[in-house]
Structure formats: structure tokens, C-alpha cells
Design a protein around this motif. Sequence first.
Motif, PDB file in Angstrom:
ATOM      1  N   LEU A 239       0.827  -1.206   0.000  1.00 13.39           N
ATOM      2  CA  LEU A 239       0.000   0.000   0.000  1.00 13.39           C
ATOM      3  C   LEU A 239       0.859   1.253   0.000  1.00 13.39           C
ATOM      4  O   LEU A 239       0.498   2.261  -0.606  1.00 13.39           O
ATOM      5  CB  LEU A 239      -0.934  -0.022   1.211  1.00 13.39           C
ATOM      6  CG  LEU A 239      -1.945  -1.178   1.203  1.00 13.39           C
ATOM      7  CD1 LEU A 239      -2.721  -1.207   2.508  1.00 13.39           C
ATOM      8  CD2 LEU A 239      -2.888  -1.056   0.024  1.00 13.39           C
ATOM      9  N   ALA A 240       2.031   1.179   0.660  1.00 14.81           N
ATOM     10  CA  ALA A 240       2.928   2.332   0.665  1.00 14.81           C
ATOM     11  C   ALA A 240       3.476   2.605  -0.732  1.00 14.81           C
ATOM     12  O   ALA A 240       3.769   3.751  -1.083  1.00 14.81           O
ATOM     13  CB  ALA A 240       4.070   2.096   1.641  1.00 14.81           C
ATOM     14  N   GLY A 241       3.615   1.566  -1.529  1.00 11.56           N
ATOM     15  CA  GLY A 241       4.120   1.744  -2.881  1.00 11.56           C
ATOM     16  C   GLY A 241       3.067   2.163  -3.882  1.00 11.56           C
ATOM     17  O   GLY A 241       3.363   2.265  -5.082  1.00 11.56           O
ATOM     18  N   GLY A 242       1.828   2.406  -3.434  1.00  5.85           N
ATOM     19  CA  GLY A 242       0.772   2.845  -4.342  1.00  5.85           C
ATOM     20  C   GLY A 242      -0.114   1.737  -4.850  1.00  5.85           C
ATOM     21  O   GLY A 242      -0.843   1.921  -5.838  1.00  5.85           O
ATOM     22  N   GLY A 243      -0.052   0.565  -4.209  1.00  8.28           N
ATOM     23  CA  GLY A 243      -0.883  -0.549  -4.636  1.00  8.28           C
ATOM     24  C   GLY A 243      -2.363  -0.250  -4.492  1.00  8.28           C
ATOM     25  O   GLY A 243      -2.787   0.441  -3.565  1.00  8.28           O
ATOM     26  N   LEU A 244      -3.134  -0.790  -5.413  1.00  9.63           N
ATOM     27  CA  LEU A 244      -4.565  -0.508  -5.446  1.00  9.63           C
ATOM     28  C   LEU A 244      -5.352  -1.787  -5.179  1.00  9.63           C
ATOM     29  O   LEU A 244      -4.887  -2.901  -5.399  1.00  9.63           O
ATOM     30  CB  LEU A 244      -4.957   0.062  -6.822  1.00  9.63           C
ATOM     31  CG  LEU A 244      -4.255   1.355  -7.238  1.00  9.63           C
ATOM     32  CD1 LEU A 244      -4.664   1.748  -8.640  1.00  9.63           C
ATOM     33  CD2 LEU A 244      -4.532   2.478  -6.256  1.00  9.63           C
ATOM     34  N   ARG A 245      -6.563  -1.537  -4.701  1.00 10.15           N
ATOM     35  CA  ARG A 245      -7.477  -2.646  -4.467  1.00 10.15           C
ATOM     36  C   ARG A 245      -7.951  -3.222  -5.806  1.00 10.15           C
ATOM     37  O   ARG A 245      -8.120  -2.502  -6.780  1.00 10.15           O
ATOM     38  CB  ARG A 245      -8.674  -2.121  -3.681  1.00 10.15           C
ATOM     39  CG  ARG A 245      -9.677  -3.159  -3.283  1.00 10.15           C
ATOM     40  CD  ARG A 245     -10.953  -2.470  -2.815  1.00 10.15           C
ATOM     41  NE  ARG A 245     -10.702  -1.491  -1.786  1.00 10.15           N
ATOM     42  CZ  ARG A 245     -10.990  -1.647  -0.494  1.00 10.15           C
ATOM     43  NH1 ARG A 245     -11.554  -2.753  -0.082  1.00 10.15           N
ATOM     44  NH2 ARG A 245     -10.735  -0.681   0.373  1.00 10.15           N
ATOM     45  N   GLY A 246      -8.209  -4.535  -5.824  1.00 13.50           N
ATOM     46  CA  GLY A 246      -8.725  -5.175  -7.025  1.00 13.50           C
ATOM     47  C   GLY A 246      -7.780  -6.227  -7.571  1.00 13.50           C
ATOM     48  O   GLY A 246      -6.749  -6.553  -6.979  1.00 13.50           O
ATOM     49  N   ARG A 247      -8.154  -6.776  -8.729  1.00 14.49           N
ATOM     50  CA  ARG A 247      -7.320  -7.806  -9.367  1.00 14.49           C
ATOM     51  C   ARG A 247      -6.046  -7.168  -9.879  1.00 14.49           C
ATOM     52  O   ARG A 247      -6.055  -6.114 -10.519  1.00 14.49           O
ATOM     53  CB  ARG A 247      -8.087  -8.484 -10.496  1.00 14.49           C
ATOM     54  CG  ARG A 247      -7.371  -9.666 -11.094  1.00 14.49           C
ATOM     55  CD  ARG A 247      -8.246 -10.410 -12.080  1.00 14.49           C
ATOM     56  NE  ARG A 247      -9.196 -11.282 -11.406  1.00 14.49           N
ATOM     57  CZ  ARG A 247     -10.497 -11.159 -11.503  1.00 14.49           C
ATOM     58  NH1 ARG A 247     -11.036 -10.194 -12.220  1.00 14.49           N
ATOM     59  NH2 ARG A 247     -11.298 -12.004 -10.863  1.00 14.49           N
ATOM     60  N   GLN A 248      -4.937  -7.839  -9.627  1.00 20.13           N
ATOM     61  CA  GLN A 248      -3.628  -7.279  -9.926  1.00 20.13           C
ATOM     62  C   GLN A 248      -3.078  -7.810 -11.243  1.00 20.13           C
ATOM     63  O   GLN A 248      -3.307  -8.963 -11.611  1.00 20.13           O
ATOM     64  CB  GLN A 248      -2.647  -7.618  -8.790  1.00 20.13           C
ATOM     65  CG  GLN A 248      -3.102  -7.183  -7.425  1.00 20.13           C
ATOM     66  CD  GLN A 248      -3.193  -5.684  -7.303  1.00 20.13           C
ATOM     67  OE1 GLN A 248      -2.229  -4.971  -7.579  1.00 20.13           O
ATOM     68  NE2 GLN A 248      -4.359  -5.182  -6.888  1.00 20.13           N
ATOM     69  N   LEU A 249      -2.379  -6.921 -11.933  1.00 22.79           N
ATOM     70  CA  LEU A 249      -1.690  -7.348 -13.149  1.00 22.79           C
ATOM     71  C   LEU A 249      -0.520  -8.263 -12.827  1.00 22.79           C
ATOM     72  O   LEU A 249      -0.234  -9.214 -13.548  1.00 22.79           O
ATOM     73  CB  LEU A 249      -1.207  -6.120 -13.925  1.00 22.79           C
ATOM     74  CG  LEU A 249      -0.422  -6.388 -15.202  1.00 22.79           C
ATOM     75  CD1 LEU A 249      -1.275  -7.138 -16.215  1.00 22.79           C
ATOM     76  CD2 LEU A 249       0.091  -5.080 -15.806  1.00 22.79           C
ATOM     77  N   GLN A 250       0.151  -7.987 -11.708  1.00 21.93           N
ATOM     78  CA  GLN A 250       1.273  -8.803 -11.287  1.00 21.93           C
ATOM     79  C   GLN A 250       0.773 -10.167 -10.820  1.00 21.93           C
ATOM     80  O   GLN A 250      -0.243 -10.274 -10.132  1.00 21.93           O
ATOM     81  CB  GLN A 250       2.028  -8.108 -10.153  1.00 21.93           C
ATOM     82  CG  GLN A 250       3.293  -8.810  -9.741  1.00 21.93           C
ATOM     83  CD  GLN A 250       4.027  -8.037  -8.653  1.00 21.93           C
ATOM     84  OE1 GLN A 250       3.515  -7.038  -8.158  1.00 21.93           O
ATOM     85  NE2 GLN A 250       5.210  -8.484  -8.288  1.00 21.93           N
ATOM     86  N   VAL A 251       1.477 -11.206 -11.221  1.00 25.16           N
ATOM     87  CA  VAL A 251       1.068 -12.577 -10.911  1.00 25.16           C
ATOM     88  C   VAL A 251       2.149 -13.255 -10.084  1.00 25.16           C
ATOM     89  O   VAL A 251       3.281 -12.770  -9.967  1.00 25.16           O
ATOM     90  CB  VAL A 251       0.794 -13.372 -12.196  1.00 25.16           C
ATOM     91  CG1 VAL A 251      -0.371 -12.777 -12.963  1.00 25.16           C
ATOM     92  CG2 VAL A 251       2.043 -13.454 -13.072  1.00 25.16           C
ATOM     93  N   LEU A 252       1.765 -14.388  -9.511  1.00 26.73           N
ATOM     94  CA  LEU A 252       2.698 -15.216  -8.751  1.00 26.73           C
ATOM     95  C   LEU A 252       3.116 -16.404  -9.599  1.00 26.73           C
ATOM     96  O   LEU A 252       2.276 -17.066 -10.216  1.00 26.73           O
ATOM     97  CB  LEU A 252       2.040 -15.719  -7.466  1.00 26.73           C
ATOM     98  CG  LEU A 252       1.465 -14.663  -6.529  1.00 26.73           C
ATOM     99  CD1 LEU A 252       0.821 -15.335  -5.328  1.00 26.73           C
ATOM    100  CD2 LEU A 252       2.533 -13.678  -6.094  1.00 26.73           C
ATOM    101  N   VAL A 253       4.405 -16.656  -9.602  1.00 24.61           N
ATOM    102  CA  VAL A 253       4.919 -17.827 -10.302  1.00 24.61           C
ATOM    103  C   VAL A 253       5.450 -18.822  -9.284  1.00 24.61           C
ATOM    104  O   VAL A 253       5.149 -18.714  -8.094  1.00 24.61           O
ATOM    105  CB  VAL A 253       5.999 -17.410 -11.323  1.00 24.61           C
ATOM    106  CG1 VAL A 253       5.391 -16.590 -12.444  1.00 24.61           C
ATOM    107  CG2 VAL A 253       7.118 -16.618 -10.650  1.00 24.61           C
ATOM    108  N   GLU A 254       6.214 -19.813  -9.748  1.00 23.67           N
ATOM    109  CA  GLU A 254       6.646 -20.895  -8.873  1.00 23.67           C
ATOM    110  C   GLU A 254       7.301 -20.356  -7.599  1.00 23.67           C
ATOM    111  O   GLU A 254       8.136 -19.452  -7.637  1.00 23.67           O
ATOM    112  CB  GLU A 254       7.643 -21.804  -9.605  1.00 23.67           C
ATOM    113  CG  GLU A 254       7.038 -22.647 -10.710  1.00 23.67           C
ATOM    114  CD  GLU A 254       6.864 -21.919 -12.014  1.00 23.67           C
ATOM    115  OE1 GLU A 254       6.409 -22.536 -12.985  1.00 23.67           O
ATOM    116  OE2 GLU A 254       7.187 -20.719 -12.061  1.00 23.67           O
TER     117      GLU A 254
END
Length: 677
Positions: A239-254
Motif C-alpha cells: 500500500l505504501a508503494g501505491g498498490g490498489l485494491r482489485g485484481r492485480q496485473l502482477q502474478v505469482l509464479v513458482e
Amino acid sequence: MLALGQLYFILGVGFVLFVFLVVALGIRVIPNNRVGIVEKRWSERGSVKQGLIALAGEAGFQPAVLRGGVHYLNPFQYRVHRVPLVTIPQGKIGYLFARDGEPLGPTQTLANNALADDYQDAAAFLKNGGQRGPQRKILREGTYAINLAQFVIITETQLHYLPLSGDELASFQQMAQTIAARQGFAPVVIKGADDLLGVVTVHDGPSLAQGQIIAPVMGDDPNQPSTYHNKFQDPERFLAGGGLRGRQLQVLVEGTYYINRLFATVEMIPKTVVEVGTVGVVVSYTGESGSDISGSAYKHGELVRKGERGVWNEPLLPGKYAFNLYAGKVILVPTTNFILKWNRAQSGSHKFDENLSEVSLITRDAFEPSLPLSVVVHIDYRKAPLVIQRFGDIKRLVEQTLDPMVAAYFKNIAQRRTIIELLQERAEIQNSAALEMKEKFERYNLELEEVLIGTPASGQDGHSIEQILAQLRSRQIAEEQVETYARQEKAAVKERELREAEARAKQQTRITESELGITVETNEGRAAYQRSLQQADQIRALAQAEADKIRVYAEAQAEKEARIGVAQAIATEEQVRAYGGPKFQLTQQVMKDFAKAIADAKVDVVPRVVVGGHGGSNGAGGNGGSPNLLEGLLTLMLSDRLAGGGLAASLGASRPQALELRKAIETGLKKDASNID
């Protein structure tokens, strides 16, 4: 009545017992696997005015807890609640719910733990602005001495809390069920073998702006530790970095991720796999609106650069991609040749043609067959974004554009041909179709490789087509029979040649010897011929020399004889003169020749038998008699003609005539001699 001493004794014993009881009631033994939560019943400072925890010594639950050991508290003022330590097993997550603290903001879902993050020190938590409600921070593996009057700890196996009211249990249980439904008591584990990725939806923080459907990537730079949230594992930094609520473009990999599922949920989706022989055209739903780079000549849509909203001009090449399918769509476009089949019973491997059927035709002679087709198509990977931008996907291109175009082309072809021509000119139609339709396909950024035409199937008049096909088959069988007979004839010739070869092989020794004999004789004949040529040349040379010799000899002899003749002529002339002249010499010569002829013929000069006749004594007029040779000769010699002109004149003036006369006389003498015999 009791004596005064006894009374004092009883009072003293009672006081001691009272003191002992008070001391005994004030002693608290806390085991090492538990903590004591202190509740103050009364205080000179009064009760807590706000909240639950008494930070200033008021009556109420005290922030500090009693750890393992013996503790003394005034039993009339304090109450101690013994509760177990909170243990989070290995590989599990514990969630906290604060009963006291600052209220949540109107946009908050979870309590802010930017400053208040020490849950084992309730006083510090509350003094640093800790908020009540579910916390963003989670408990990792370990054992914690937590004031369960201030915090409720929710684990996978149980609820750790100090009951205060009867209706709060249902609320905590509901919270536990929500976490369990999100698989929140275990970390997010993504295995490489599964080819999955995690799409994160954040439930806290500022909302997305109008028009946005997915939150951009924020706080993913490890070089900025104040905002690097390490894949949503640190909500405060996110949140400090400007993250927004909702589905994120960034994904999790292995990997393994300890994420608060009340803060963010994770959905597993498959990776985007672009197989060899295909490319992936990206249609992005997020990003900045980019400028069109397709060029002014392309009027069917816009192409944008990678990362911008729209159709990317660069397709994804073969490989695996952690592409967030909520942020865009990847349309796979084959770059190898693929087949489109106009056939209800068949379809290509890509299923682009599953709704296609045979082309219905009407031929020039009014037949109505259905024609199955196969078209081989290729798409240049660099032009794949243009195709997708123009048609949306390949199946739509096939059904809405290629199907009517191909059907119309072959309908036009059929109208100019009879059914027989359609059957027999299949190769020519294929070649012309491939050439003529190539240009049409290029208009749609496609490359036509080949057109394949199947056998026309029966339509409404299928029986007639079958009859025609039967006739064609019969014709072909007849042609094949002719060819078969011709081949059989050729085989018979070959068989005969084989037999001759086998016989020749059996007689090869004799043939070789005879051929060698022929060769020897031929060579000997050639040698003899050459020798005969040499001999002929030799004979010819000898003959020529002999002829030259004879000629020279004849010339010399002639010259000799000529000279001798001249000499003889001169001598004769002198003899004639000496012996009576030319007449006498001629007569003498004739008589010599005549005498010689009589001698050679052996003729009697006087007849051996004389037969008398009717003539005179000299026999001149005898019956059937003829004067004898001598008589005739004498008569000739004594004739007046000889006397008057001489013998040469009577016999002729030339020597050849004299010679003929001589032969005649000889012939006459021989005849007379035969008569006499």
C-alpha cells in the motif's frame, strides 16, 4: 462467657487464618505453557472510559500478561485468567483480530500495522495507533505469549481467545470459515510441474480509477525496500508503494508465498503455452492508450506496442508465459500450414472448420453435386496481429470470409463445366484455383499454399452421377485391359527373350567358340583379302611391266619386221626382176602355198579310183562328175584371165582378198579330198 484472653486468642487465630487465606488467595502460579491475563476489578483511577484494555491502571483488562512462574495479586482487586500459549505449526499461518484499538477507516478492510505490529505487547500496540478488527499482519510459525483479551488468534485447528460474550464466538467462527475457504491457513505454493500461476486480488487499499479493470504493477522493485512488498507478502509496503485494491496485473509464479488471505486472495490459472508452430497475439485490456503503428494503409484496426492497451504488434513466440488472462487475451495463431476442410464428416486439427460443409454446385448440364474441398493455408507470424485485429480470431475469419469466398469461386467454376468435365479436369481446376485464389487470400494477410478437390458427392440426382461414374469406371477398365494386354504381349516378348537368353547361356561355350572361330576366319579372310590385294597389285604391276615390255618388244619387232619387209621387198623386187617379173613371182608363191596346203591336208593329187562318165576323155563332160582338184587348178592357172590380167588381178588387187581366196582354195581342196575318200 469466654475469658478475655481466650477471646484475643480466637481473634488472633482468626486474623492469622484470614491473612493466610488472603495471601493464599492472592498467589497465582502460571505454568510455562500458559500466560495469565490480568483483570482489575477496581481501581482508584476508575474504570476504562473507552475501549477494552486499561492502559492507565484503570479497572479492566490489563495490557500486560503474566508469564510462567508464581505471582501475587490482591485477590480482592485482581482476577487472573490462565490461557495457553498460542502455537502456530510449521507451514501454517495464524490470523489476528484486535478487540481494542483505533477504529478502521471507512475504506479499510484490515487494520493498519505500519507502526503497531507487536502483538505480544498490547500496550505498545495500542499506544502506536493499533486498530481494532482483523489485522493485515499474520503470525508465522512459532509460539506466542499474546494477551487473548486484546487479540483473538485464529488458526486452522482452534480459536485462541478469552471469552467475553456469548455472541462473539459465532463471529470468530465465521471469520475462520472464510479463511479456510480461501485456503488461508497454508501458504500459497506453486509448483513448477503444474504450469500454473497465481492471479492476486487485493481486498484492501485505494480503489481502481474509473475505466480501469486491473491494478498496475506496484512495489515490485527490490532496490526500493520501503515499497517492495515481495509479491503481496507485506501488505503495508504494497500500500505504501501505491498498490490498489482489485485484481492485480502482477502474478505469482513458482514458489511459496505467505499471504494474508483476508488481504489478498489467489486464484490459480494455467500458464499461457505457445506451442511450436504457433504464435500468440496479445489483446491487452490494460495499460496506457497507445498510438496506432499499423500505418495509414491498414484501415481495419489499430496495433499498439507491447504493454499498451489494444492488439500488440509483436506476437508471443513459442514458449511458456506467466500471462494474466484477466489483463488480456492471447489468441493462438498457427504459423505452420493448416488445412480447412469443407466436409461435414471431417475437420482439421485446429477445429477452425468444424462448421464447414461441402460446397453445393450446379453444373452446366444441370447436375447438382456437392464438392468436398481442402484448402492449405499459411499465416506469416509477423502478420498474425493484423489478421487478429481484422477478424478477431481465425475461426471467425474462416466462417465469415473464407467460406463464402471459396464457395462462390467453385460455384462459378462448376457452372462452366459439365459433370464429366468436373470429374476429369480435376487437376486443371486445382491448379487454376490455387493460382487465382492466392491473390484473394493475400488481401486478408493469408498465404494460400494449395487447393485440394475431392470427388463430387451425390446431390438430389445422385443416381445419375453414379451412372456416370459407373460408365467412367467401365471406360477406365477397358483402357486398363488394353494396357494389360499390351503389357502381357511385352511380357511374352520378354519371356521369349529370356528363354533365348537361357538357351544362349547354355550354349554359351559353343557360341563363344564359334564366334571366336568366325572372328579368326574373318581375320584370316581379311588377311587373305589383303594378300590378294597385294598380289593383285603385284600382278597388275607385273602385267603392266610385261605389257610395257611386249609393247616395246612389239614396237621393236615391228620396226624390225618393217625394215626386214622393206629389205625383202627390195630383194623381191630385185628377184622379180631377175626371175621374170611380178606375174611369175605371184604364180610361184601361189603354187607354193597350194602345195603346202595339199601336203598339210594329206590330199591325193591323183585320185585312187577313177569312175568314168559320159564325157570326153579328159572328163570335162562326164555324168555327174566334177573336175578334180588338179584339173581345176590347172584350168585356173592356164585361163586367159590369168594370162590377161595375172592372178593378182583375177583374185583382186588387195592382199586381204588374196588371203581369202587362199582360204577358199584350201577349203575346196579339203572338200575334194573328203569326196575322194
